[in-house]
Design an enzyme around this catalytic site. Structure first.
Site, PDB file in Angstrom:
ATOM      1  CB  ALA A  63      72.830 -12.789   5.208  1.00  0.00           C
ATOM      2  CD  GLU A 111      77.978 -13.232  -0.074  1.00  0.00           C
ATOM      3  OE1 GLU A 111      77.215 -13.326   0.615  1.00  0.00           O
ATOM      4  OE2 GLU A 111      78.520 -11.946  -0.368  1.00  0.00           O
ATOM      5  CD  GLU A 131      73.639 -11.234  -2.183  1.00  0.00           C
ATOM      6  OE1 GLU A 131      73.425 -11.602  -3.368  1.00  0.00           O
ATOM      7  OE2 GLU A 131      74.211 -11.898  -1.363  1.00  0.00           O
TER       8      GLU A 131
HETATM    9  N1  CAA Z   1      66.888 -15.681   5.515  1.00  0.00           N
HETATM   10  C1  CAA Z   1      65.761 -16.025   6.477  1.00  0.00           C
HETATM   11  N2  CAA Z   1      64.908 -16.854   6.324  1.00  0.00           N
HETATM   12  C2  CAA Z   1      65.109 -17.798   5.277  1.00  0.00           C
HETATM   13  C3  CAA Z   1      66.017 -17.491   4.161  1.00  0.00           C
HETATM   14  C4  CAA Z   1      66.866 -16.363   4.427  1.00  0.00           C
HETATM   15  N3  CAA Z   1      67.847 -16.242   3.494  1.00  0.00           N
HETATM   16  N4  CAA Z   1      65.732 -18.331   3.207  1.00  0.00           N
HETATM   17  C5  CAA Z   1      64.804 -19.084   3.492  1.00  0.00           C
HETATM   18  N5  CAA Z   1      64.266 -18.788   4.873  1.00  0.00           N
HETATM   19  C6  CAA Z   1      63.164 -19.342   5.530  1.00  0.00           C
HETATM   20  C7  CAA Z   1      61.725 -18.731   4.998  1.00  0.00           C
HETATM   21  O1  CAA Z   1      61.341 -17.750   5.351  1.00  0.00           O
HETATM   22  C8  CAA Z   1      60.941 -20.014   5.473  1.00  0.00           C
HETATM   23  O2  CAA Z   1      60.513 -19.803   6.792  1.00  0.00           O
HETATM   24  P1  CAA Z   1      59.096 -19.906   7.251  1.00  0.00           P
HETATM   25  O3  CAA Z   1      58.767 -21.423   7.213  1.00  0.00           O
HETATM   26  O4  CAA Z   1      59.132 -19.623   8.817  1.00  0.00           O
HETATM   27  O5  CAA Z   1      58.392 -19.115   6.373  1.00  0.00           O
HETATM   28  C9  CAA Z   1      61.916 -21.292   5.421  1.00  0.00           C
HETATM   29  O6  CAA Z   1      63.088 -20.783   5.291  1.00  0.00           O
HETATM   30  C10 CAA Z   1      61.604 -22.044   4.144  1.00  0.00           C
HETATM   31  O7  CAA Z   1      61.774 -21.108   3.189  1.00  0.00           O
HETATM   32  P2  CAA Z   1      60.444 -20.989   1.971  1.00  0.00           P
HETATM   33  O8  CAA Z   1      59.334 -21.440   2.578  1.00  0.00           O
HETATM   34  O9  CAA Z   1      60.712 -19.698   1.253  1.00  0.00           O
HETATM   35  O10 CAA Z   1      61.127 -22.441   1.141  1.00  0.00           O
HETATM   36  P3  CAA Z   1      61.177 -22.534  -0.738  1.00  0.00           P
HETATM   37  O11 CAA Z   1      61.459 -24.013  -0.925  1.00  0.00           O
HETATM   38  O12 CAA Z   1      59.753 -22.183  -1.145  1.00  0.00           O
HETATM   39  O13 CAA Z   1      62.053 -21.471  -1.454  1.00  0.00           O
HETATM   40  C11 CAA Z   1      64.060 -20.372  -1.252  1.00  0.00           C
HETATM   41  C12 CAA Z   1      63.323 -21.506  -0.791  1.00  0.00           C
HETATM   42  C13 CAA Z   1      64.194 -20.257  -2.957  1.00  0.00           C
HETATM   43  C14 CAA Z   1      65.613 -20.518  -0.994  1.00  0.00           C
HETATM   44  C15 CAA Z   1      63.533 -19.094  -0.699  1.00  0.00           C
HETATM   45  O14 CAA Z   1      63.514 -19.499   0.770  1.00  0.00           O
HETATM   46  C16 CAA Z   1      64.420 -17.770  -0.670  1.00  0.00           C
HETATM   47  O15 CAA Z   1      64.395 -17.253  -1.633  1.00  0.00           O
HETATM   48  N6  CAA Z   1      65.036 -17.629   0.415  1.00  0.00           N
HETATM   49  C17 CAA Z   1      66.137 -16.435   0.018  1.00  0.00           C
HETATM   50  C18 CAA Z   1      67.205 -16.653  -0.761  1.00  0.00           C
HETATM   51  C19 CAA Z   1      67.899 -15.304  -0.562  1.00  0.00           C
HETATM   52  O16 CAA Z   1      67.427 -14.262  -1.109  1.00  0.00           O
HETATM   53  N7  CAA Z   1      69.354 -15.473  -0.152  1.00  0.00           N
HETATM   54  C20 CAA Z   1      70.033 -14.087   0.055  1.00  0.00           C
HETATM   55  C21 CAA Z   1      69.848 -13.402   1.324  1.00  0.00           C
HETATM   56  S1  CAA Z   1      70.755 -11.790   1.254  1.00  0.00           S
HETATM   57  C22 CAA Z   1      72.318 -12.181   1.692  1.00  0.00           C
HETATM   58  O17 CAA Z   1      73.000 -13.326   1.749  1.00  0.00           O
HETATM   59  C23 CAA Z   1      73.186 -11.101   1.913  1.00  0.00           C
HETATM   60  C24 CAA Z   1      74.724 -11.270   2.143  1.00  0.00           C
HETATM   61  O18 CAA Z   1      75.499 -11.144   1.040  1.00  0.00           O
HETATM   62  C25 CAA Z   1      75.202 -11.102   3.314  1.00  0.00           C
END
Ligand code: CAA
Length: 264
Positions: A63, A111, A131
């Protein structure tokens, strides 16, 4: 559709979440676009759907954290409901859905894949529910579907530790059905989708309904659900033609034919 592409390929169709700049993260707009695409599916023609993410790096990275970062309690709950309503719709969609997981399947990404019927993963796919590291619970069905798929103990380990797992581990614990090299992912998903599409559509949909509904109740009630759904398949043109074809085949093997199911 802004963040979602839809491509019909004969009797199957591919839905692609297309927000690669954010690794296909799910914000409210993406959820709305996905819902609108499901409205668009011609359920008389399409017999199996594939859900994938754009690009080679990410299926869905969760998300959208940016949009969640300022939410109040009630906004958080409403966002959870929005995701849950859509994922439940996908899970109960009359046509089978195969998730073709082409990279990160984290949080909401894991999910949404679990609300699909079948998961095929690229070797590069990474699964997890990160999360708790963000101060929240999985909120699009993760606390419920992961435990149902891999068992409560393994689900609790994955969710409490927020530790991601690779595709081979996901296969080992039964989170995915199959792992293939990235370049073979869509062909493998399409091959399976076409195998499903070649079967009697009324029967396939009935199987989905029987499995989904039967899993919600005890076995005594579940077999009653099965009996009703089993009975509903009789007198369909497809059932009559397929069984007639089998009986003909026994009399004369030369008369074997592939049944072209009509969805009637
Ligand atoms: N939400 C918003 N933006 C996201 C995102 C997310 N979940 N995941 C990645 N992005 C964005 C980053 O902010 C980045 O944007 P910018 O270029 O504008 O900075 C772009 O995507 C590329 O991401 P990274 O530079 O971080 O890429 P990376 O290869 O270094 O890392 C990754 C990849 C490990 C997936 C890392 O992006 C990450 O950890 N993302 C978050 C994953 C996460 O925690 N997901 C769970 C979200 S909570 C949820 O889903 C709740 C639910 O159950 C409903």
């Amino acid at each position: 559709m802004g963040f979602v592409d839809y491509e019909v390929k004969g009797k199957i169709a591919v839905i692609t979440i297309n927000r690669p700049k954010a690794l296909n993260a799910l914000n409210a707009e993406v959820l709305d676009d996905l819902s609108a695409v499901l409205d668009q599916v011609d359920q008389n023609e399409i017999r199996c759907l594939i859900l994938t993410g754009a690009g080679e790096k990410s299926f869905v990275a969760g998300a959208d954290i940016g949009s969640m970062s300022t939410m109040t309690k009630s906004e958080g709950e409403a966002f959870g409901k929005k995701g849950n309503d859509l994922f439940r719709r996908l899970e109960t969609f009359p046509i089978p859905v195969i998730a073709a997981i082409n990279g990160f399947a984290l949080g909401g990404g894991c999910e949404i894949s679990m609300s699909c019927d079948i998961r095929i993963a690229a070797e590069s796919a990474l699964f997890g529910q990160p999360e708790v590291g963000l101060g929240i619970t999985p909120g699009f069905g993760g606390t419920q579907r992961l435990a149902r798929l891999v068992g409560a103990g393994m689900a609790k380990q994955i969710i409490y530790t927020a530790k991601n797992i690779k595709a081979d581990e996901a296969l080992r614990i039964g989170l995915v059905n199959k792992v293939v090299p990235l370049e073979e992912l869509l062909p493998a998903a399409e091959k399976m989708a076409n195998q499903i599409a070649a079967q009697a559509p009324i029967a396939v949909r009935a199987c989905k309904k029987a499995i989904n509904e039967g899993l919600q109740v005890d076995m005594d009630k579940a077999i009653v659900i099965e009996e009703k759904i089993f009975g509903d398949c009789f007198e369909t043109e497809d059932q009559q033609e397929a069984m007639k074809n089998f009986c003909r085949k026994k009399d004369d093997p030369e008369k074997v034919k592939v049944v072209d199911f009509k969805n009637k």
